[in-house]
Design a protein around this motif. Structure first.
Motif, PDB file in Angstrom:
ATOM      1  N   GLN A   1       0.831  -1.206   0.000  1.00 49.28           N
ATOM      2  CA  GLN A   1       0.000   0.000   0.000  1.00 49.28           C
ATOM      3  C   GLN A   1       0.869   1.262   0.000  1.00 49.28           C
ATOM      4  OE1 GLN A   1      -2.489  -0.868   3.422  1.00 49.28           O
ATOM      5  NE2 GLN A   1      -4.245  -1.346   2.114  1.00 49.28           N
ATOM      6  N   ARG A   2       1.982   1.221   0.702  1.00 55.30           N
ATOM      7  CA  ARG A   2       2.913   2.363   0.695  1.00 55.30           C
ATOM      8  C   ARG A   2       3.525   2.542  -0.690  1.00 55.30           C
ATOM      9  NH1 ARG A   2       7.351   1.055   4.448  1.00 55.30           N
ATOM     10  NH2 ARG A   2       8.139   3.134   3.907  1.00 55.30           N
ATOM     11  N   MET A   3       3.896   1.441  -1.336  1.00 52.32           N
ATOM     12  CA  MET A   3       4.478   1.510  -2.681  1.00 52.32           C
ATOM     13  C   MET A   3       3.494   2.124  -3.682  1.00 52.32           C
ATOM     14  SD  MET A   3       6.308  -2.227  -2.820  1.00 52.32           S
ATOM     15  CE  MET A   3       7.220  -2.031  -4.352  1.00 52.32           C
ATOM     16  N   LEU A   4       2.203   1.857  -3.464  1.00 57.69           N
ATOM     17  CA  LEU A   4       1.168   2.286  -4.397  1.00 57.69           C
ATOM     18  C   LEU A   4       0.497   3.583  -3.970  1.00 57.69           C
ATOM     19  CD1 LEU A   4      -0.364  -1.258  -5.004  1.00 57.69           C
ATOM     20  CD2 LEU A   4       1.021   0.065  -6.611  1.00 57.69           C
ATOM     21  N   SER A   5       1.061   4.261  -3.011  1.00 54.75           N
ATOM     22  CA  SER A   5       0.495   5.525  -2.548  1.00 54.75           C
ATOM     23  C   SER A   5       0.569   6.570  -3.659  1.00 54.75           C
ATOM     24  CB  SER A   5       1.263   6.027  -1.324  1.00 54.75           C
ATOM     25  OG  SER A   5       0.849   7.337  -0.989  1.00 54.75           O
ATOM     26  N   THR A   6      -0.489   7.378  -3.781  1.00 52.95           N
ATOM     27  CA  THR A   6      -0.470   8.474  -4.770  1.00 52.95           C
ATOM     28  C   THR A   6       0.454   9.607  -4.315  1.00 52.95           C
ATOM     29  OG1 THR A   6      -2.448   9.404  -3.737  1.00 52.95           O
ATOM     30  CG2 THR A   6      -2.765   7.980  -5.665  1.00 52.95           C
ATOM     31  N   ASN A   7       0.812   9.583  -3.028  1.00 51.56           N
ATOM     32  CA  ASN A   7       1.781  10.556  -2.495  1.00 51.56           C
ATOM     33  C   ASN A   7       3.171   9.924  -2.572  1.00 51.56           C
ATOM     34  OD1 ASN A   7       3.413  12.253  -1.015  1.00 51.56           O
ATOM     35  ND2 ASN A   7       1.960  12.507   0.682  1.00 51.56           N
ATOM     36  N   GLU A   8       3.983  10.391  -3.539  1.00 53.96           N
ATOM     37  CA  GLU A   8       5.275   9.736  -3.772  1.00 53.96           C
ATOM     38  C   GLU A   8       6.219   9.794  -2.578  1.00 53.96           C
ATOM     39  OE1 GLU A   8       5.442  13.460  -6.582  1.00 53.96           O
ATOM     40  OE2 GLU A   8       3.895  12.202  -5.671  1.00 53.96           O
ATOM     41  N   SER A   9       6.032  10.778  -1.693  1.00 53.97           N
ATOM     42  CA  SER A   9       6.927  10.914  -0.539  1.00 53.97           C
ATOM     43  C   SER A   9       6.721   9.782   0.478  1.00 53.97           C
ATOM     44  CB  SER A   9       6.723  12.272   0.138  1.00 53.97           C
ATOM     45  OG  SER A   9       5.415  12.361   0.696  1.00 53.97           O
ATOM     46  N   LEU A  10       5.577   9.090   0.392  1.00 52.31           N
ATOM     47  CA  LEU A  10       5.294   7.997   1.335  1.00 52.31           C
ATOM     48  C   LEU A  10       5.835   6.648   0.862  1.00 52.31           C
ATOM     49  CD1 LEU A  10       1.581   8.822   2.323  1.00 52.31           C
ATOM     50  CD2 LEU A  10       3.688   9.421   3.550  1.00 52.31           C
ATOM     51  N   ARG A  11       6.287   6.589  -0.373  1.00 47.00           N
ATOM     52  CA  ARG A  11       6.728   5.303  -0.907  1.00 47.00           C
ATOM     53  C   ARG A  11       8.099   4.926  -0.358  1.00 47.00           C
ATOM     54  NH1 ARG A  11       5.372   7.318  -6.921  1.00 47.00           N
ATOM     55  NH2 ARG A  11       3.129   7.665  -6.589  1.00 47.00           N
ATOM     56  N   PRO A  12       8.306   3.640  -0.087  1.00 46.94           N
ATOM     57  CA  PRO A  12       9.609   3.188   0.418  1.00 46.94           C
ATOM     58  C   PRO A  12      10.629   3.154  -0.713  1.00 46.94           C
ATOM     59  CG  PRO A  12       8.201   1.298   0.034  1.00 46.94           C
ATOM     60  CD  PRO A  12       7.356   2.521  -0.253  1.00 46.94           C
ATOM     61  N   THR A  13      11.887   2.977  -0.359  1.00 47.64           N
ATOM     62  CA  THR A  13      12.909   2.731  -1.373  1.00 47.64           C
ATOM     63  C   THR A  13      12.860   1.249  -1.761  1.00 47.64           C
ATOM     64  OG1 THR A  13      14.630   2.149   0.216  1.00 47.64           O
ATOM     65  CG2 THR A  13      14.390   4.497  -0.347  1.00 47.64           C
ATOM     66  N   ALA A  14      13.555   0.921  -2.837  1.00 50.29           N
ATOM     67  CA  ALA A  14      13.617  -0.487  -3.257  1.00 50.29           C
ATOM     68  C   ALA A  14      14.250  -1.333  -2.160  1.00 50.29           C
ATOM     69  CB  ALA A  14      14.407  -0.604  -4.558  1.00 50.29           C
ATOM     70  N   LEU A  15      15.275  -0.781  -1.504  1.00 46.74           N
ATOM     71  CA  LEU A  15      15.952  -1.534  -0.441  1.00 46.74           C
ATOM     72  C   LEU A  15      15.038  -1.721   0.762  1.00 46.74           C
ATOM     73  CD1 LEU A  15      18.724  -2.835  -0.054  1.00 46.74           C
ATOM     74  CD2 LEU A  15      19.460  -0.746   1.124  1.00 46.74           C
ATOM     75  N   ASP A  16      14.239  -0.713   1.089  1.00 46.44           N
ATOM     76  CA  ASP A  16      13.272  -0.835   2.191  1.00 46.44           C
ATOM     77  C   ASP A  16      12.308  -1.995   1.932  1.00 46.44           C
ATOM     78  OD1 ASP A  16      14.305   1.347   3.513  1.00 46.44           O
ATOM     79  OD2 ASP A  16      12.865   2.769   2.666  1.00 46.44           O
ATOM     80  N   PHE A  17      11.876  -2.110   0.694  1.00 45.62           N
ATOM     81  CA  PHE A  17      10.909  -3.152   0.338  1.00 45.62           C
ATOM     82  C   PHE A  17      11.458  -4.547   0.620  1.00 45.62           C
ATOM     83  CE2 PHE A  17       9.058  -5.861  -3.170  1.00 45.62           C
ATOM     84  CZ  PHE A  17       7.802  -5.992  -2.601  1.00 45.62           C
TER      85      PHE A  17
END
Length: 540
Positions: free
Chosen positions: A322-338
């Protein structure tokens, strides 16, 4: 009039260069781009890239001078420009659109050559083209993820490996981790934003690794932060049929900030959104967004996205997705976080596959402990994971003499599920050095499994590698090895020329019968002589 030799020499050199270029152009127009001259196409294995426009073929070197020793089999990518132009004309699209699309393809091929990373498709021979076709050569591939999900566009005949193919959750998890690592490299080392993460741009290699391709829309982080980035993306409000010549990244996998604004903001978080859509498609077995290139339908899907949409996603992954797909880009994790999600962290089988990915870098003590645990665990792996995720790193480790006695039984057991073609491509190349040097218990193990190797090997490998193995076994002082070699001799003899059997096997079996003091060995020698092809003995 005096003759200026320097001027004459220069004129002759220019003339020779023009003639050489004319000859090369003529040859190319007749024979096609250079990869099609240097490699012999075998079978079409898949399709990839924007609109799945690339046809992927397995191929082998057509001549010794171009033989790629790293890859006995390669993948040749072919784009038929003539067919594309005809299809474009039938669809009523402009020549300018066709030229722009071909520029996207060229940009992709250029990036692939320059990017060197285990998670990016490795180019063996760079893009070459003439007026009818484009072609390039890469490491051997299995197919694109799009093909694996059932999208077989641009495939004349669907390979049997793709028919009804299903990837287990474990295979998907492992592939997603590999793509996450590749994205981390792109964002933090190569300073690139891919901009087009989607099933058609993720490739599965012949050894099961998932790698990135499709860099035609990629931007450097400097380009992404400039005002020019916005001019790269133009999505119409209503349905646009661009599957033939896609000049934008696939809308179903594109971040909203690239779609909803006249001044799109391009950053690494765009790739994270696309990656989230890819993960959703693979795990939920359906696309999160299916908008048919309709921007309003796309925005409605995102606006009214409810928790119900995640009901088919494992609970431990839902918050991260859900964080990855957030419309607010600042909430998305990094690839490493994932990669730190409990979805990955809590899976012991996945940890085993990850150890195998990096096994060559571990010491023998760590490997030994791991392989002991693997011997109890590997029966939980499905056949695809065993063949494409477990077998390749085990085969690579066979070069380690210390680990051979532990690894060889696993390799041979997995090989039982391979067909002859797979065995020849992936397993026998790793076994050949072992066949030529094995001694003691390793030799005994190989001779015990000789029938498996005999039935799955080519005639060339039988003569060059399996026959010498049995010849060495006859000469060994261990009666157990002699007995096993004699038991397998009839199986091998059935696949060999009679004259070769007379010259290479019969004299040694006869000599062993005369000198042995072991009754069982003597009996097996006599049994071989009196076998269904016992006339060898009479003529001997």
């Amino acid at each position: 009039m005096s003759l200026n030799m320097k001027t004459l020499t220069q004129a002759l050199a220019k003339t020779a260069a023009v003639i050489e270029k004319t000859v090369q152009t003529t040859v190319q127009e007749v024979t096609g781009p250079k990869p099609l001259q240097d490699y012999e196409l075998l079978d079409q294995i898949g399709s990839a890239g924007p609109g799945l426009a690339w046809k992927l073929y397995s191929a082998k070197a057509a001549r010794e001078s171009t033989r790629a020793h790293q890859y006995p089999i390669v993948c040749v990518w072919i784009l038929d420009k003539k067919a594309l132009s005809e299809a474009r004309a039938r669809a009523g699209l402009s020549k300018a659109a066709e030229d722009a699309f071909l520029d996207v393809i060229r940009a992709d091929a250029g990036r692939l050559v320059r990017l060197r990373h285990p998670g990016v498709v490795h180019v063996v021979q760079a893009l070459d083209e003439n007026k009818n076709a484009m072609a390039m050569v890469t490491e051997p591939l299995f197919a694109s993820v799009a093909n694996a999900l059932g999208d077989v566009e641009n495939l004349a005949k669907v390979p049997k490996e793709l028919k009804g193919m299903e990837m287990s959750l474990l295979e998907v998890k492992h592939g997603l981790l590999q793509i996450a690592e590749s994205l981390d490299f792109l964002h933090n080392n190569a300073h690139l934003v891919h901009c087009a993460i989607s099933p058609e741009n993720v490739l599965i290699t012949s050894s099961g690794a998932w790698k990135l391709g499709g860099f035609g829309f990629a931007l450097t982080t400097d380009q992404a932060s400039s005002d020019l980035a916005g001019s790269q993306f133009h999505y119409a409000d209503y349905d646009v049929e661009d599957s033939l010549l896609p000049l934008q990244p696939m809308l179903n996998y594109t971040a909203p900030e690239l779609v909803r604004s006249k001044s799109p903001s391009v950053g690494c978080s765009c790739d994270i959104f696309s990656f989230g859509c890819l993960a959703y498609r693979l795990i939920a077995h359906k696309p999160l967004i299916d908008c048919h290139n309709n921007v309003k339908m796309y925005m409605n899907t995102l606006t009214y996205l409810s928790s119900e949409a995640f009901s088919s996603i494992p609970a431990e992954l839902v918050p991260d997705l859900q964080r990855m797909l957030s419309t607010n880009e600042s909430l998305r994790p990094t690839a490493l976080d994932f990669t730190g999600s409990p979805f990955f962290r809590n899976d012991t089988r996945l940890r085993a596959l990850r150890f195998l990915d990096h096994m060559l870098g571990r010491d023998n003590m760590q490997k030994s402990e791991f392989l002991k645990a693997l011997s109890d665990m590997w029966k939980d792996f499905d056949s695809r994971v065993l063949r494409y995720k477990v077998l390749p790193p085990l085969c690579a480790e066979l070069r380690n003499l210390v680990m051979q006695p532990v690894i060889l039984p696993m390799v041979l057991t997995i090989a039982e599920s391979q067909d002859k073609n797979e065995f020849e491509l992936s397993t026998i190349p790793a076994l050949i050095p072992v066949l030529s040097t094995a001694a003691g218990e390793t030799l005994l193990l190989l001779v015990k499994h000789a029938e498996l190797i005999i039935n799955k090997s080519s005639q060339e490998n039988l003569v060059s590698h399996v026959l010498p193995l049995l010849v060495r076994a006859y000469a060994d002082t261990d009666p157990r090895i002699q007995e096993e070699a004699l038991r397998k001799s009839s199986s091998l003899a059935k696949h060999l020329d009679i004259q070769l059997v007379k010259e290479a096997i019969l004299p040694r079996v006869h000599g062993l019968a005369l000198k042995t003091t072991v009754a069982a060995v003597c009996y097996l020698c006599l049994q071989f002589h009196s076998s269904d092809r016992g006339h060898w003995f009479c003529s001997f």
